[in-house]
Structure formats: C-alpha cells, structure tokens
Design a protein around this motif. Structure first.
Motif, PDB file in Angstrom:
ATOM      1  N   LEU A 214       0.831  -1.220   0.000  1.00  0.00           N
ATOM      2  CA  LEU A 214       0.000   0.000   0.000  1.00  0.00           C
ATOM      3  C   LEU A 214       0.862   1.265   0.000  1.00  0.00           C
ATOM      4  CD1 LEU A 214      -2.694   1.496   0.248  1.00  0.00           C
ATOM      5  CD2 LEU A 214      -2.565   1.170   2.738  1.00  0.00           C
ATOM      6  N   ALA A 215       1.936   1.249   0.855  1.00  0.00           N
ATOM      7  CA  ALA A 215       2.813   2.424   0.905  1.00  0.00           C
ATOM      8  C   ALA A 215       3.454   2.672  -0.441  1.00  0.00           C
ATOM      9  CB  ALA A 215       3.883   2.214   1.993  1.00  0.00           C
ATOM     10  N   GLN A 216       3.900   1.584  -1.120  1.00  0.00           N
ATOM     11  CA  GLN A 216       4.524   1.751  -2.439  1.00  0.00           C
ATOM     12  C   GLN A 216       3.506   2.290  -3.458  1.00  0.00           C
ATOM     13  OE1 GLN A 216       6.113  -2.163  -3.193  1.00  0.00           O
ATOM     14  NE2 GLN A 216       7.945  -1.860  -1.901  1.00  0.00           N
ATOM     15  N   SER A 217       2.264   1.731  -3.434  1.00  0.00           N
ATOM     16  CA  SER A 217       1.228   2.190  -4.377  1.00  0.00           C
ATOM     17  C   SER A 217       0.877   3.662  -4.149  1.00  0.00           C
ATOM     18  CB  SER A 217      -0.027   1.332  -4.211  1.00  0.00           C
ATOM     19  OG  SER A 217      -1.042   1.809  -5.076  1.00  0.00           O
ATOM     20  N   LEU A 218       0.753   4.050  -2.864  1.00  0.00           N
ATOM     21  CA  LEU A 218       0.441   5.462  -2.579  1.00  0.00           C
ATOM     22  C   LEU A 218       1.566   6.365  -3.045  1.00  0.00           C
ATOM     23  CD1 LEU A 218      -1.143   5.198   0.982  1.00  0.00           C
ATOM     24  CD2 LEU A 218      -2.294   5.832  -1.140  1.00  0.00           C
ATOM     25  N   GLY A 219       2.844   5.925  -2.859  1.00  0.00           N
ATOM     26  CA  GLY A 219       3.967   6.743  -3.329  1.00  0.00           C
ATOM     27  C   GLY A 219       3.918   6.947  -4.821  1.00  0.00           C
ATOM     28  N   ALA A 220       3.612   5.842  -5.556  1.00  0.00           N
ATOM     29  CA  ALA A 220       3.526   5.971  -7.024  1.00  0.00           C
ATOM     30  C   ALA A 220       2.389   6.911  -7.417  1.00  0.00           C
ATOM     31  CB  ALA A 220       3.330   4.576  -7.654  1.00  0.00           C
ATOM     32  N   ASN A 221       1.232   6.771  -6.745  1.00  0.00           N
ATOM     33  CA  ASN A 221       0.092   7.653  -7.078  1.00  0.00           C
ATOM     34  C   ASN A 221       0.417   9.110  -6.765  1.00  0.00           C
ATOM     35  OD1 ASN A 221      -1.568   5.627  -7.995  1.00  0.00           O
ATOM     36  ND2 ASN A 221      -2.414   5.170  -5.976  1.00  0.00           N
TER      37      ASN A 221
ATOM     38  N   GLN B 105       3.625   8.047   3.350  1.00  0.00           N
ATOM     39  CA  GLN B 105       4.591   7.988   4.452  1.00  0.00           C
ATOM     40  C   GLN B 105       3.992   7.264   5.665  1.00  0.00           C
ATOM     41  OE1 GLN B 105       5.845  11.996   5.174  1.00  0.00           O
ATOM     42  NE2 GLN B 105       7.051  12.107   3.266  1.00  0.00           N
ATOM     43  N   SER B 106       2.681   7.586   5.916  1.00  0.00           N
ATOM     44  CA  SER B 106       2.006   6.907   7.041  1.00  0.00           C
ATOM     45  C   SER B 106       1.928   5.405   6.805  1.00  0.00           C
ATOM     46  CB  SER B 106       0.603   7.489   7.233  1.00  0.00           C
ATOM     47  OG  SER B 106       0.683   8.855   7.562  1.00  0.00           O
ATOM     48  N   ALA B 107       1.625   5.049   5.525  1.00  0.00           N
ATOM     49  CA  ALA B 107       1.552   3.603   5.202  1.00  0.00           C
ATOM     50  C   ALA B 107       2.919   2.949   5.372  1.00  0.00           C
ATOM     51  CB  ALA B 107       1.028   3.431   3.792  1.00  0.00           C
ATOM     52  N   GLY B 108       4.003   3.679   4.998  1.00  0.00           N
ATOM     53  CA  GLY B 108       5.367   3.138   5.173  1.00  0.00           C
ATOM     54  C   GLY B 108       5.653   2.910   6.648  1.00  0.00           C
TER      55      GLY B 108
END
Length: 665
Positions: A296-303, A340-343
């Motif tokens: 999820l953290a990686q997907s949010l970063g890409a978005n 960042q929160s997801a990370g």
C-alpha cells in the motif's frame, strides 16, 4: 410813358410799365418755382414728422433686441448722404393723430408691435431650423390735405431707413450663416479625423481578433487533454481508495487478533503451546499485514508522483492562479503524507512480525511480556486501520476532485472552441467596420474640402454684398432731378411769350387799311415780343445761375438757348393768336400744361408723350438740358414757320366783303 405798340382788345397804347411787367413775369415765375422746388432736401427740417414706436423688443440668445427703438433712433439721427433731416418727434398714437389732423405733423411713421419679432424671424428660422419668417413693415401716414411732395419725401426717408436696417439684419444673418459654414467644415474635419482613427483602431482590432481563433483552438486542445488526464487520475485514485480500505480492514482484523491473543495469553488456563500456536498464527497475520501495508505504501507513493505530474501540467496549462491546480497539489501532498504513514505502518507491521517471531520462540519464557507486546501491536494495528480509512476517504475526495476537473476541462474545451468560432466572426465584422469607417472618413474629408470656409473679415465682406448685392451710384440730391430747372425754364419762357400776346396784338388793328405788306405787318407786331422774349431768356438764365451755379461755358449755352427759345416762343404765340384769336391763347395755355406733364415723369401715356415731343417746347427743353445745335435749329424752324403762318393770317385778314365794310361804316 406810352409806346407805339397796340394793346390787345383796347385802343390804349402799351406803356413801359406793362412791357417791364411782361418782361419780368417769366423771371418772377421761374424764380419762385426754382426757389421752391430746387434741392428740397436742404430744407427737410422745415417738415415735422412723428414717430410712434409700438414695438415689443425681443430677446435673442439672452440679448435684448429693441429694433423698433433702433429704427426710431436712425430716423432721428438721419443719414450722412442727406443735407438735412426732418424734424422728428417721438410721440404716441393719440398725439400723432391729433398732430396730423391739426397740421402740426406732416407725416406719422408707426412702428408696429411685432416689428422686432418679424425683423428677426428669418434669422431665428435659420438658427432653429424651423419657424415661419415674416417681413417687418412700418406704416407711413400723411394727412389728406398734405402737400404734393410731402408724402413722397416722408415715405422715401422712412423706406431708406427701413431698408438700411433690413440690410444690417441681413448682413448679420448672412455673416452667421457663412461663419456656420466654416464651423461645420471644421467639425466635419474633426469627425473625419476621428473616423480615420476609428478605422485604424478597427483594423488593428480586426488583426488581433484574427489571431484569437488559433489561440482558442490550442486552448481547447489543451483543455481536452487535461480533461482526459484528470479522468484517468480519478479512476486511479478510486482504485487506490478501494485498496486502502481493504488494508484498513486487514489492519483492523490484525489489531483485534493481537488484542484477543494477548487476552488469551493472559488467561489463567493458557499454556505455551496454545500461546505458541496463537503466536504462530499472529506471526502469520503480522507477516501478511506487513506485506500488504508495504504494498500500500509503495502504491500510494507511485500515485503521489503521478498526481504531482498532473499538478505540474495543470500549472503549465492554466497558470499559478488556478484554484483547481492548487486543490490537486493539496491532494498530491495528502497522498504523499498517506504514503509515508503507510510506510510507517508497514514498518510497524514488520516490528509486529518480529515481535510475533520473538513471541513464537520465547513464549514460554516471556508470556506476560509477549501478551503486553501483542496488545501494543493490536492497538497499533487498530490505529493503522483508522489512518488507512482516513486515507481512503481523502483519496476518494481526490478522485471526486479529479473527476470534476475532467468535467470542467471538457467544458473549457467546448467554450474555447466556441470562442474560436466567435473570434472568427468578430474578426470579419471588425474588418467590415474598418472598411466602412475608412469610407466614412473619405466622404467626410471630401465634404470638408467642398464646404466653403471664410475668416471673420471675409464673412463680413461677403455678407455685406449678399445682403445688398446691387447698388446705384445715382446722385439724386433733388427730388425732381437735374432736368427740373430746364423744364421750368422752358415753361416759364413759353408763358412769357403767351403773356406778351395777352398784352399786345398779334397784328395791328389797321391791318385791312395799312399800306404795308403782310410780312411787314407781321414783323412789326413780332419784334417787340421778340425783344421781350430775348430779355426774358436772359433774366431767366440769370435767375437759374443764382440757384444752380453753372460753370461759365454751361451758363452761356443755357443763356443762348433761353434767348433763342424766348424769341421762338414769341413767334409761335403770335401765330396762335393771329390764326385762332382768343382761342389761340387757350391753346397756348394747354401747351404749357402739356409740357409740364410730359416733362415731369416718363410714365405718361404714349399718345400724350408723342404730343409733348411734337410741341415747340420740346426742343427748348432739350437745348436747355445740355448745349444742342439740333435743338436750337428746331427752335429757329418753329420761329420761321410761325412767322410764315402769322403772315398768311395777316394776309387773310386784309380781305373783306362789302357787307363787312358797310357794317363798320
């Protein structure tokens, strides 16, 4: 002293006093007439006339205009061209009527109430563009028993004054009209310059409008692309929101499991096996949660990176002031923060996984610590679930914003397309406007060139000529003209000849018994009258010289013609009396009246003018006006023919009948 000249109708001889009386008669009559009629304009002050001013002044352009008062002042002041002026009295209607009736006034000039209004009506009609112009009039009244020329003198003076004022008003009106031409020309010139500027501006605007369609088309294309990108972004954000909610559900389940495991581990009946199994199960859950949270953290970063690119494109297309771009930037920032929160959550999940492993290996030794850690991990998982739900809500809002951006960009694209079409039409209209203004400017310039333009001096001069286009150089200072003296001289000399044969006989009373020839008898009766006629001519010439002051050559010619006329008139009057007797004197008087009538004015009937031209006074009148050999010759012919006629009449008188002789015996 008695003379050997027979008196008519009497046996008494003619005396010297009679001869002197006959000799002086033409001079006295001529002197009286000339003194009375010569240059009457020099004695106009002997006439009294009243002015009745009933005029109501008018106000034009805030200026008080009393034209009646000005006309009255002009009459009283008189003209520089006249030697004198009437004695004018400013009066009222009652006094003027009384003065006219009792003879105190020889004339009354009445200025009516509407004089000023009528006199200025033409100028007002021109200035206002409407109205009915009227002609101003004045009324000249003379008494019924007034003298012959009084009416003529008064009317002419009043007419000249009114005409002068009319010319003055016409000059003012025409001067204003001519100045108006210049003003209109200047204003049209200014309008032409304005039309030139308007045409240039319209041409520039047309060029600018022609460039608008290309820019509007590019704007429509960019807006369309922005709409497509925003639509894709909305779909991606929707997917992210769905995944985030799933991760939140997993984190929530993990938290519940960790909390439940901790509770079970703390129960009095728990053992390590059950705890280890639970720990193994919890470790598996922790591993799954860590993996999902990391994804999820990686997907949010890409978005967040994709949305940052969209924000950059939005600012490039719409500029830094666009609110939608600012909203997208805020959304991108929020997604980055969520990433960042997801990370951090993924890291926490890793820690939980480590804890679970530690618990799995060291459960037997540290059940209480493990239970405490599991509870802490459960609480962290529950907090993660809450954060992931918030992230999902934010992502959903961002998706909705991106969808709205797509809709707005599509509308912008359609509006830009319509703007391109409208700009094309505007460019065409502005081009036509520029062409029309150029044509208008050309027409106005041509009108300016064709309109006459005058400065103040030219306007005044031209207005003066237009108001009074025809002038006369006649120098008529006397009401009867320059031929009055010759006419009066000819008539009084004719009357002198008549007077001679009222006193003397045309032939001797002894004609029948005389031994003289008929011609001798005729000449004997003629020579005293001829001498008197010559003397009358000299006296009349002297009287005329006193009044008219001729130069020497002109006077000698006048005097010579007068002498010849006096002699010729004596011969003609002798012949009339010799032929017709007393009726001859009546005919002579008619001739005198006819000479006066035909010599005063040229409008007498043609038959009467023909008779006047055939009379013996005609050549005398012509010769007395100016030296004329033909006129003198005509007088000589009349004298000779008259003597011949008298001789024939005498001859006829020398024959008689026996009956007539016996009647006289």
């Amino acid at each position: 002293m008695n003379l050997s000249i027979e008196r008519a109708r009497s046996r008494k001889p003619v005396t010297l006093l009679t001869i002197i009386g006959v000799l002086l008669l033409p001079a006295i009559i001529g002197g009286i007439l000339v003194a009375a009629l010569q240059n009457p304009t020099e004695r106009l002050d002997s006439m009294t006339a009243a002015i009745v001013n009933l005029d109501d002044p008018v106000t034009i352009n805030d200026q008080y205009t009393p034209l009646g008062r000005q006309l009255a002042a002009g009459l009283v002041e008189g003209s520089d061209d006249m030697d004198s002026n009437l004695t004018w009295v400013i009066s009222n209607e009652k006094d003027a009527a009384a003065g006219l009736a009792d003879g105190n006034y020889q004339a009354v000039v009445t200025i009516p109430a509407e004089f000023s209004a009528a006199a200025t009506s033409a100028g007002q009609t021109i200035a206002n563009g409407s109205g009915t112009p009227e002609q101003a009039t004045i009324e000249v009244t003379t008494p019924d028993d007034g003298l012959v020329a009084d009416d003529l003198i008064t009317s002419q003076i009043a007419s000249v004054a009114a005409s002068t004022m009319g010319t003055m008003l016409s000059e003012a009106t025409m001067e204003n009209v001519l100045v108006g031409f210049t003003t209109i020309g200047d204003q049209i010139g200014e309008a032409a310059s304005g039309a030139d500027q308007l045409a240039d501006g319209a041409r520039t605007a047309a060029d600018g409008a022609a460039a608008l369609p290309d820019g509007a088309t590019q704007l429509a294309s960019g807006a369309s692309q922005l709409g497509s990108g925003a639509s894709d972004l909305a779909a991606g954000l929707g997917t992210i929101a769905s995944g985030t909610r799933d991760a939140a559900n997993g984190a929530s389940a993990l938290g519940s499991g960790l909390t439940g495991g901790a509770a079970a581990m703390e129960a009095p009946d728990s053992d390590l096996n059950k705890l280890a199994g639970a720990a193994a199960t919890g470790a598996g859950y922790a591993q799954t949660t860590a993996d999902q949270t990391l994804n999820l953290a990686q997907s949010l970063g890409a978005n967040a990176e994709s949305l940052g690119t969209v924000v950059s494109d939005c600012y490039a297309s719409f500029g830094p002031e666009e609110t939608l771009c600012a909203d997208l930037a805020a959304a991108a920032t929020g997604i980055g923060a969520n990433a960042q929160s997801a990370g951090a959550a993924a890291e926490s999940a890793g820690y939980a996984n480590g804890y679970a492993g530690s618990v799995s290996t060291g459960v037997g030794a540290l059940p209480s610590a493990l239970a405490s850690q599991l509870r802490s991990a459960g609480e962290g998982a529950t907090g993660l679930a809450t954060g992931l739900n918030q992230l999902a809500d934010g992502t959903s809002q961002s998706a909705a914003g991106a969808s709205a951006l797509s809709t707005g960009a599509s509308g912008l694209s359609e509006g830009a397309t319509a703007l391109a079409d409208g700009a094309t039409t505007l460019a065409s209209g502005l081009d036509e406007l520029a062409t029309g203004n150029a044509d208008l400017a050309g027409g106005l310039h041509q009108a300016t060139e064709q309109l006459p333009s005058f400065n103040d001096e030219e306007s005044t001069s031209l207005a003066s000529v237009i108001a009074d286009p025809v002038s006369s150089n006649a120098q008529a200072n006397t009401i009867f003209g320059p031929t009055a003296i010759p006419l009066l001289a000819a008539v009084v000399l004719w009357l002198g000849g008549l007077a001679s044969f009222i006193v003397m006989r045309a032939h001797t009373a002894r004609t029948l018994t005389s031994r003289r020839s008929s011609a001798g008898l005729a000449l004997r009766a003629f020579w005293p009258a001829a001498a008197i006629g010559a003397g009358q001519g000299v006296l009349v010439a002297l009287i005329v010289q006193i009044v008219a002051s001729y130069d020497l050559a002109t006077w000698w010619a006048f005097a010579g013609t007068a002498v010849v006329a006096g002699v010729a008139f004596a011969a003609v009057n002798q012949a009339l009396v010799a032929i017709f007797g007393g009726a001859g004197r009546w005919i002579s008087a008619v001739i005198a009246v006819t000479a006066v009538a035909t010599g005063l004015i040229s409008t007498v009937p043609g038959w009467l003018a023909s008779i006047g031209a055939a009379l013996p006074t005609a050549p005398a009148f012509t010769g007395l006006i100016a030296a004329n050999g033909g006129a003198v010759a005509g007088l000589v012919v009349w004298a000779v023919l008259s003597l011949v006629a008298t001789t024939i009449a005498v001859a006829l008188r020398r024959t008689t009948s026996v009956k007539a002789v016996l009647a006289t015996a």
